[in-house]
Scaffold this active site. Structure first.
Site, PDB file in Angstrom:
ATOM      1  CB  CYS A  78      -0.972  -0.031   1.173  1.00 43.37           C
ATOM      2  SG  CYS A  78      -2.326   1.172   1.021  1.00 43.37           S
ATOM      3  CG  HIS A 138      -3.796  -3.854   2.271  1.00 40.95           C
ATOM      4  ND1 HIS A 138      -2.982  -3.399   3.284  1.00 40.95           N
ATOM      5  CD2 HIS A 138      -4.339  -2.751   1.703  1.00 40.95           C
ATOM      6  CE1 HIS A 138      -3.033  -2.081   3.337  1.00 40.95           C
ATOM      7  NE2 HIS A 138      -3.848  -1.658   2.385  1.00 40.95           N
ATOM      8  CD  GLU A 193      -1.902  -6.573   4.805  1.00 44.15           C
ATOM      9  OE1 GLU A 193      -2.199  -5.402   5.107  1.00 44.15           O
ATOM     10  OE2 GLU A 193      -1.332  -6.875   3.736  1.00 44.15           O
ATOM     11  CG  ASP A 205     -24.883  -6.739  16.616  1.00 43.02           C
ATOM     12  OD1 ASP A 205     -24.041  -6.174  15.899  1.00 43.02           O
ATOM     13  OD2 ASP A 205     -26.104  -6.647  16.432  1.00 43.02           O
ATOM     14  CG  ASP A 213     -27.437   3.222  14.267  1.00 42.02           C
ATOM     15  OD1 ASP A 213     -27.351   2.327  13.430  1.00 42.02           O
ATOM     16  OD2 ASP A 213     -26.648   3.347  15.223  1.00 42.02           O
TER      17      ASP A 213
END
Length: 627
Positions: free
Chosen positions: A145, A263, A265, A312, A477
């Site tokens: 990167c 990337h 990884e 969550d 939200d």
């Protein structure tokens, strides 16, 4: 999930998606064209492994396993790079002084964050001149990167607006590769470029020895700036990539110097195979044995739509980390199987094992959300830090963490940690992106109240300045506020029209989307579109767009909301809330401009498989990453 090292060198159908053309470029002119017609047919021609076989003189030059010297300048998620290297069977030594650069067998420079931050650190530590000498000697090097971008002459990623210095337009780089790094045109495409895209080969390289070319072998990109292909740097180009009409350099190699814009990884088994091939090529002395191949300027790649899985994660009254979603679906380890972490936290295993399951099943990203209840211990004992540390050992796709990214006071010492310091610790633990919720709404309110002035002190600004906008996600939200007519709403709110299926309780066919804070418990007098636009101005690189009305309903995403926000900003939008079946993903991708869609409960309960979602997308003409 296989243990460390099992994925590296995996000779399954994994690869970097390199495509080989059939026509030789004439005088390099076809390589330098900055734009292509995105309507042209995409090609996915296959290049066999045989066409990339190692060139003659494949003679080992090392008799023992090499040690990788890691140049970690202190920004972003470097833990995943460490884990990827060790999973390939190599040990690591950290470079802590310029003198160690000359002593290295091979250097990996995982530049994460902003170009300005990276070059500033290199210059103040004296690494820049040591690196220039190392690279001039054609020593083995892999930049990732920013580790690639800093090889060029300069970058326009320079921001000094708060100091009043507007004279600089470019920052000098290491100057190894001719050319300048510039920003994607935001009027033509969403910026940053985030997600999985393909690559087209310009060279055969021993670093690609474990790479195959199959549909689904895309690699992961996250960047706002790119290096254009020019006549002066065309011989450096290892691969190129197309992002919504713009061709750019996605990896380079000349001699023993190699670097990628993507990337490895974070690119799953494909990325691990690339790392393994690179390191083995260094080890056996064949890395520089490259050869140009014919390229077809009419071949292009395509950014695929992402399927994101959210977990969550909460701490219950017993100290267990549990994964919940809406209907109180609760998953935890039995006591005798518990994995105990620092600070007395028990059962770290379940969130990690669930995330590992989603990684194996093909999730393009994984988000750990709703962690505000974890604010009772010292920062080093935050349970989510430990979850990230464990997850990043075996999960090699992007990880996002959200909830509670704000200033924090240690209850024992009284020490105050800024939002930037909290985010920094999450990045060091393994997060690639952090998600900001309520703080973004407050920042948006202040932004409009000040007439659109930036202070440079909000969490969005400080974190994005240090780590780059691509590292900051804003989670919104909102809930619907139904209205009878356009005229009945304050002009500062964006009103959308609703179809009959979405009509309000009294038949209303209009609504605006009111933002909430504190987990939806408090409504604010600002709409979702306004928060999204302010967040983009303040440094967010992506919007995670939820809808309280649709959450848990399994009736599909709110297309009206997704359209309103995705057309108002230039940064990518992730659709969230409402998914219940495979077609809901295809529907939102076809009907709106969102680049990703997220679900939780239906995947947790195995009502829908990730693979089936992607098969439905492909059948609907929507590109997906198939694993």
């Amino acid at each position: 999930m296989e243990k460390e090292g099992a994925s590296c060198g995996d000779d399954s159908e994994d690869g970097i998606g390199l495509q080989k053309g059939t026509e030789e470029p004439q005088n390099g002119s076809s390589l330098a064209a900055p734009q292509i017609d995105s309507r042209k047919k995409l090609t996915h021609a296959s290049t066999s492994i045989a066409s990339r076989k190692l060139l003659p003189d494949h003679k080992p030059t090392m008799t023992k396993k090499l040690t990788v010297s890691l140049l970690d300048y202190g920004a972003g998620n470097v833990r995943s790079v460490r884990n990827a290297i060790t999973s390939c069977g190599y040990s690591i030594i950290d470079i802590t002084s310029p003198s160690q650069i000359d002593e290295a067998d091979v250097i990996i420079f995982p530049g994460v964050g902003s170009y300005e931050s990276a070059m500033t650190v290199l210059q103040t530590t004296g690494y820049d001149n040591a690196l220039r000498a190392y690279l001039a000697a054609d020593r083995p090097y892999l930049g990732i990167c920013l580790g690639m971008q800093t090889l060029f002459e300069s970058s326009t990623e320079y921001r000094d607006e708060h100091s009043g210095n507007t004279s600089k337009t470019e920052l000098p780089g290491l100057g190894v590769i001719p050319g300048h790094v510039i920003k994607f045109d935001e009027t033509q495409r969403s910026v940053p470029h985030i997600g999985w895209n393909g690559t087209i080969a310009h060279q055969n390289s021993p670093a690609m020895r474990y790479i195959k070319d199959n549909h689904g072998d895309e690699v992961y990109f996250v960047h706002s700036y790119y290096a254009p292909i020019t006549d002066n740097n065309s011989k450096w180009v290892l691969t190129r990539t197309t992002y919504e009409g713009q061709e750019y350099i996605s990896s380079v190699q000349k001699g023993n110097v190699c670097a990628t814009q993507f990337h490895p990884e974070k690119s799953g088994k494909t990325g691990l195979n690339f790392l393994k091939g690179f390191l083995e090529s260094v080890e056996d002395g064949t890395l520089s044995n490259t050869a140009p191949i014919a390229v077809n300027p009419n071949d292009h790649t395509e950014l695929v739509k992402r399927v994101v899985v959210a977990l969550d994660v909460r701490s219950n009254d017993h100290g267990d980390l549990v994964v919940t979603k809406g209907d109180q679906y609760d998953v935890r380890e039995k006591d005798d199987d518990a994995v105990t972490g620092r600070g007395g936290v028990r059962n770290l295993g379940k969130p990690v094992s669930l995330a590992a399951r989603y990684y194996e099943e093909g999730s393009d990203e994984i988000a750990f959300l709703n962690i505000t209840s974890f604010r009772q211990g010292v920062i080093e004992d935050m349970p989510m830090l430990q979850v990230l540390e464990e997850a990043s050992k075996s999960i090699f796709v992007p990880l996002t963490v959200g909830g509670g990214i704000r200033s924090y006071t240690d209850p024992e010492s009284g020490k105050v940690y800024s939002a930037l310091e909290v985010a920094s610790r999450y990045f060091r633990a393994g997060a690639d992106k952090i998600s900001i919720g309520s703080d973004a709404v407050y920042a948006a309110e202040d932004y409009y109240a000040s007439g659109g002035k930036k202070t440079g002190e909000t969490s969005l600004e400080t974190i994005s300045h240090r780590y780059g906008v691509q590292a900051v996600v804003v989670s919104i939200d909102p809930k619907r506020v139904y209205v009878a007519s356009l005229e009945s709403v304050d002009k500062k709110h964006t009103v959308v029209s609703l179809d009959e299926s979405q009509a309000g309780p009294n038949g209303e066919r209009y609504c605006w989307y009111q933002c909430t804070v504190k987990g939806g418990r408090e409504a604010k007098d600002i709409c979702a579109v306004s928060v999204a636009k302010a967040s983009e101005a303040l440094g967010a690189g992506e919007i995670m767009l939820n809808c309280i009305d649709m959450d848990g309903q399994c009736n599909g995403f709110d297309h009206a909301l997704m359209t309103a926000v995705s057309t108002a900003v230039t940064i990518p939008v992730i659709a969230s809330s409402g998914a219940g079946k495979e077609s809901h993903f295809s529907d939102v991708f076809k009907a709106t401009k969102v680049q990703a869609a997220l679900a939780a409960g239906m995947f947790h309960r195995k009502e829908v498989e990730i693979s089936n979602v992607k098969k439905h997308m492909e059948a609907s003409g929507i590109r997906a990453r198939i694993v």
